[in-house]
Design a protein around this motif. Structure first.
Motif, PDB file in Angstrom:
ATOM      1  N   GLU A   1     -87.985 -51.272 -14.624  1.00 36.56           N
ATOM      2  CA  GLU A   1     -87.940 -52.037 -13.499  1.00 36.56           C
ATOM      3  C   GLU A   1     -89.508 -52.426 -13.076  1.00 36.56           C
ATOM      4  O   GLU A   1     -89.738 -53.375 -12.283  1.00 36.56           O
ATOM      5  CB  GLU A   1     -87.182 -51.295 -12.473  1.00 36.56           C
ATOM      6  CG  GLU A   1     -87.057 -51.947 -11.079  1.00 36.56           C
ATOM      7  CD  GLU A   1     -85.890 -52.889 -11.309  1.00 36.56           C
ATOM      8  OE1 GLU A   1     -86.183 -53.931 -10.421  1.00 36.56           O
ATOM      9  OE2 GLU A   1     -85.153 -52.978 -12.167  1.00 36.56           O
ATOM     10  N   GLN A   2     -90.385 -51.671 -13.284  1.00 36.63           N
ATOM     11  CA  GLN A   2     -91.702 -51.907 -12.763  1.00 36.63           C
ATOM     12  C   GLN A   2     -92.319 -52.971 -13.526  1.00 36.63           C
ATOM     13  O   GLN A   2     -93.175 -53.618 -13.146  1.00 36.63           O
ATOM     14  CB  GLN A   2     -92.527 -50.713 -12.942  1.00 36.63           C
ATOM     15  CG  GLN A   2     -93.928 -50.919 -12.398  1.00 36.63           C
ATOM     16  CD  GLN A   2     -94.933 -49.450 -12.267  1.00 36.63           C
ATOM     17  OE1 GLN A   2     -94.300 -48.601 -12.730  1.00 36.63           O
ATOM     18  NE2 GLN A   2     -95.732 -49.447 -11.731  1.00 36.63           N
ATOM     19  N   SER A   3     -91.849 -53.063 -14.826  1.00 38.93           N
ATOM     20  CA  SER A   3     -92.408 -54.094 -15.690  1.00 38.93           C
ATOM     21  C   SER A   3     -91.708 -55.621 -15.421  1.00 38.93           C
ATOM     22  O   SER A   3     -92.475 -56.666 -15.775  1.00 38.93           O
ATOM     23  CB  SER A   3     -92.056 -53.804 -17.057  1.00 38.93           C
ATOM     24  OG  SER A   3     -90.611 -53.990 -17.325  1.00 38.93           O
ATOM     25  N   LYS A   4     -90.943 -55.891 -14.521  1.00 34.69           N
ATOM     26  CA  LYS A   4     -90.268 -56.940 -14.086  1.00 34.69           C
ATOM     27  C   LYS A   4     -91.421 -57.607 -13.298  1.00 34.69           C
ATOM     28  O   LYS A   4     -92.130 -57.114 -12.805  1.00 34.69           O
ATOM     29  CB  LYS A   4     -89.156 -56.995 -13.361  1.00 34.69           C
ATOM     30  CG  LYS A   4     -87.995 -56.284 -14.040  1.00 34.69           C
ATOM     31  CD  LYS A   4     -86.503 -56.422 -13.291  1.00 34.69           C
ATOM     32  CE  LYS A   4     -85.442 -56.044 -14.300  1.00 34.69           C
ATOM     33  NZ  LYS A   4     -84.342 -55.880 -13.334  1.00 34.69           N
ATOM     34  N   ASP A   5     -91.209 -59.050 -13.014  1.00 32.88           N
ATOM     35  CA  ASP A   5     -92.093 -59.688 -12.338  1.00 32.88           C
ATOM     36  C   ASP A   5     -91.826 -59.295 -10.881  1.00 32.88           C
ATOM     37  O   ASP A   5     -92.741 -59.329  -9.901  1.00 32.88           O
ATOM     38  CB  ASP A   5     -91.663 -61.493 -12.298  1.00 32.88           C
ATOM     39  CG  ASP A   5     -92.398 -61.765 -13.666  1.00 32.88           C
ATOM     40  OD1 ASP A   5     -93.205 -61.049 -14.353  1.00 32.88           O
ATOM     41  OD2 ASP A   5     -91.807 -62.888 -14.184  1.00 32.88           O
ATOM     42  N   LYS A   6     -90.565 -59.176 -10.434  1.00 30.75           N
ATOM     43  CA  LYS A   6     -90.313 -58.791  -8.997  1.00 30.75           C
ATOM     44  C   LYS A   6     -89.539 -57.625  -9.051  1.00 30.75           C
ATOM     45  O   LYS A   6     -88.266 -57.687  -8.913  1.00 30.75           O
ATOM     46  CB  LYS A   6     -89.548 -60.085  -8.324  1.00 30.75           C
ATOM     47  CG  LYS A   6     -89.363 -59.897  -6.629  1.00 30.75           C
ATOM     48  CD  LYS A   6     -88.951 -60.911  -6.141  1.00 30.75           C
ATOM     49  CE  LYS A   6     -88.753 -60.848  -4.523  1.00 30.75           C
ATOM     50  NZ  LYS A   6     -88.108 -61.937  -3.950  1.00 30.75           N
ATOM     51  N   PRO A   7     -90.136 -56.374  -8.850  1.00 33.80           N
ATOM     52  CA  PRO A   7     -89.204 -55.451  -9.093  1.00 33.80           C
ATOM     53  C   PRO A   7     -88.430 -54.848  -7.803  1.00 33.80           C
ATOM     54  O   PRO A   7     -89.043 -55.137  -6.552  1.00 33.80           O
ATOM     55  CB  PRO A   7     -90.302 -54.312  -9.469  1.00 33.80           C
ATOM     56  CG  PRO A   7     -91.642 -54.715  -9.026  1.00 33.80           C
ATOM     57  CD  PRO A   7     -91.570 -56.072  -8.954  1.00 33.80           C
TER      58      PRO A   7
END
Length: 62
Positions: free
Chosen positions: A19-25
């Motif tokens: 989730e943290q690696s997403k652009d908008k977590p």
């Protein structure tokens, strides 16, 4: 019960990292993952005796 917490903790870590690696977590998913991880660590570490307790038991035995 200890064997159940270990997979839950690994899943929480993986979900949190993904989730943290997403652009908008999503902050709620991250908080839930951290909460599951911390609760699991609390349950696992509650079985380990403290260092002070061992020293106290040695003093009482003498």
């Amino acid at each position: 019960m200890k064997k159940l917490w270990i997979p839950f903790m690994f899943i929480a870590i993986l979900v949190g990292l993904f989730e943290q690696s997403k652009d908008k977590p999503n902050i709620y998913i991250l908080c839930a993952a951290v909460a599951v991880f911390m609760f699991g660590m609390m349950n696992l570490s509650s079985k380990v005796p403290s260092k002070n307790q061992e020293e106290k038991e040695k003093e009482d035995a003498e």
